[in-house]
Write a protein that holds these residues in place. Structure first.
Motif, mmCIF file in Angstrom:
data_model
loop_
_atom_site.group_PDB
_atom_site.id
_atom_site.type_symbol
_atom_site.label_atom_id
_atom_site.label_comp_id
_atom_site.label_asym_id
_atom_site.label_seq_id
_atom_site.Cartn_x
_atom_site.Cartn_y
_atom_site.Cartn_z
ATOM 1 N N ASP A 192 0.765 -1.181 -0.033
ATOM 2 C CA ASP A 192 0.059 -0.030 0.029
ATOM 3 C C ASP A 192 0.853 1.168 -0.076
ATOM 4 N N PRO A 195 -0.533 6.901 1.017
ATOM 5 C CA PRO A 195 -0.449 7.356 2.684
ATOM 6 C C PRO A 195 -1.925 7.698 2.980
ATOM 7 N N GLY A 222 -5.048 2.731 4.839
ATOM 8 C CA GLY A 222 -4.406 1.234 5.079
ATOM 9 C C GLY A 222 -5.205 0.372 4.375
ATOM 10 N N ARG A 245 4.089 -2.535 9.906
ATOM 11 C CA ARG A 245 3.212 -1.446 9.014
ATOM 12 C C ARG A 245 4.369 -0.220 8.532
ATOM 13 N N TRP A 246 3.867 0.509 7.557
ATOM 14 C CA TRP A 246 4.674 1.585 7.378
ATOM 15 C C TRP A 246 5.320 2.483 8.457
ATOM 16 N N PRO A 247 4.483 2.841 9.312
ATOM 17 C CA PRO A 247 4.771 3.619 10.231
ATOM 18 C C PRO A 247 5.855 3.154 11.271
ATOM 19 N N SER A 274 1.332 -2.231 4.853
ATOM 20 C CA SER A 274 0.044 -1.440 4.713
ATOM 21 C C SER A 274 0.286 -0.067 5.499
ATOM 22 N N TRP A 275 -0.293 0.603 5.244
ATOM 23 C CA TRP A 275 -0.512 2.100 6.393
ATOM 24 C C TRP A 275 -1.470 1.519 7.314
ATOM 25 N N ASP A 276 -1.578 2.351 8.523
ATOM 26 C CA ASP A 276 -2.418 1.967 9.392
ATOM 27 C C ASP A 276 -3.354 3.265 9.473
ATOM 28 N N PRO A 312 -0.319 9.609 8.524
ATOM 29 C CA PRO A 312 0.733 9.271 7.749
ATOM 30 C C PRO A 312 2.029 10.000 7.791
#
Ligand SMILES: Nc1ncnc2c1ncn2[C@@H]1O[C@H](COP(=O)(O)OP(=O)(O)OP(=O)(O)O)[C@@H](O)[C@H]1O
Ligand SMILES: [Mg+2]
Length: 372
Positions: free
Chosen positions: A170, A173, A177, A191-193, A221-223, A227
């Protein structure tokens, strides 16, 4: 001088020369450091202390790393000059290193530990030059809400159905998610963060096993946290790592690419632009397609039908001067399914599932090329 044992025991009868990186050193500490870096890069190396044994691997290795302690021996053994030789030293004050580099014809001189990250990347590159990597397919909406995320998921699920090793990324941003659309928002995993906010240096290679998954599908994924931008180096590193040894990597792209998304577009072999068959969607998609084409040579449209004025796929394709990769019909259960955490394309007979299968076949992805 004590000799470090070779990592592989080589005998005269060993048949084929290796295509693994070659390490030539007799210094235990240097050998340890190089093996650790190779392991972090996920590569196996051939390591020898003896310059005569090195001969067997010298020409075919994608990369040759020679410790300063073995330069004289290698030159005396008459090993031919070749590309891709790195001279490695752990002594910054070693005044003889440059002269040694000339003698052995090294392309690079590196000092450990300073050059660890550089060396790690070199091992990764060497391994990848000889390793199968996934086809990278980007999916992007020609307008907002076109159905790009749904198609990206459907493509990934179709790929799983064919037993292909698949990763879904994903890269939008502001998409909320993609894990939510898959119904795996509660699953643990990075996840990305987690990757962008890590303090200090991020480990450069994150195994896909560390990501949340839906069955065998690994998902980056984002959450739901606000972002922050993905540093381009993190995107490069993640996509490079994720495509290794896989068949298909699907990237859900944002319509306004940030730097990281631009990298993902550049790494994509194919970008699919989902375009509803509407005049305004075509106008909006024209700009998206231009941007995609600046990063990727193979851009194709997936036309979503029906449109209000009954435009057909050929009209959309002609207007955008791009080939049609598929036609997406209205999927009645999609919207309600999404609310229940039912991933788009999870029903085999749905339009999304069928278009996913069709696109995979057209891309030649019919069975896994990757050894299990
Ligand atoms: N094939 C389809 N049939 C019916 N509805 C669809 C289809 N594809 C998408 N939709 C509807 O459009 C909505 C948006 O879909 P999706 O999130 O996949 O689009 P997107 O292009 O990724 O949007 P965004 O611009 O937010 O990224 C879905 O919630 C669904 O209701
Ligand atoms: Mg989307």
């Amino acid at each position: 001088m004590t000799s470090a044992p070779p990592v592989l025991t080589l005998t005269e009868s060993e048949p084929e020369p290796s295509t693994r990186p070659l390490v030539v050193t007799d210094e235990p500490q240097l050998l340890d450091d190089l093996l650790r870096l190779a392991a972090a890069a996920g590569v196996t190396v051939d390591a020898v202390a003896d310059a005569q044994l090195a001969r067997r691997y010298w020409n075919n290795a994608p990369l040759v790393v020679v410790g300063t302690d073995r330069v004289t021996a290698c030159v005396a053994a008459g090993l031919p000059r070749r590309r891709g030789v790195v001279l490695i030293s752990s002594d910054l004050d070693d005044g003889g290193v440059w002269e040694a580099a000339v003698r052995i014809g090294a392309e690079h001189v590196a000092f450990l530990p300073d050059a660890e990250a550089w060396m790690l990347d070199l091992f990764v590159d060497a391994a990848e030059s000889d390793q199968r990597r996934a086809l990278v397919v980007g999916v992007i909406g020609g307008r907002g809400g076109a159905g790009a995320t749904s198609l990206a998921i459907a493509l990934a699920l179709a790929s799983l159905r064919r037993d292909l090793n698949t990763v879904l990324v994903d890269a939008d941003p502001l998409g909320g998610g993609i894990d939510l659309a898959l119904g795996i928002e509660d699953r643990p995993g990075l996840r990305w963060p987690d990757l962008t906010s890590a303090r200090g240096r991020m480990p450069r290679r994150i195994p896909t096993e560390a990501l949340p998954s839906l069955g065998d599908l690994a998902v980056l994924s984002w959450d739901r946290i606000s972002p922050t931008a993905i540093p381009p180096s993190v995107m490069t590193s993640m996509l490079t790592g994720a495509r290794r040894g896989k068949d298909l990597l699907v990237v859900d792209l944002p319509r306004f690419p940030d730097q990281a998304a631009a990298i993902a577009m550049q790494m994509a072999e194919i970008i699919l632009v989902v375009v509803p068959a509407e005049v305004r969607a075509i106008a909006a998609a024209a700009r998206i397609c231009d941007t995609a084409n600046r990063h990727c040579a193979d851009v194709r449209v997936v036309v979503r039908l029906p449109g209000p004025a009954r435009l057909n796929a050929v009209t959309v394709s002609d207007a955008l001067a791009l080939p049609v990769a598929g036609v997406l019909r209205h999927d009645h259960g999609l919207a309600t399914g999404l609310e229940r955490g039912e991933p788009p394309g999870s029903r085999r007979r749905s339009s999304l599932a069928r278009v996913g299968m069709r696109i995979l076949s057209d891309l030649g992805l019919t069975h896994s090329d990757v050894a299990a």
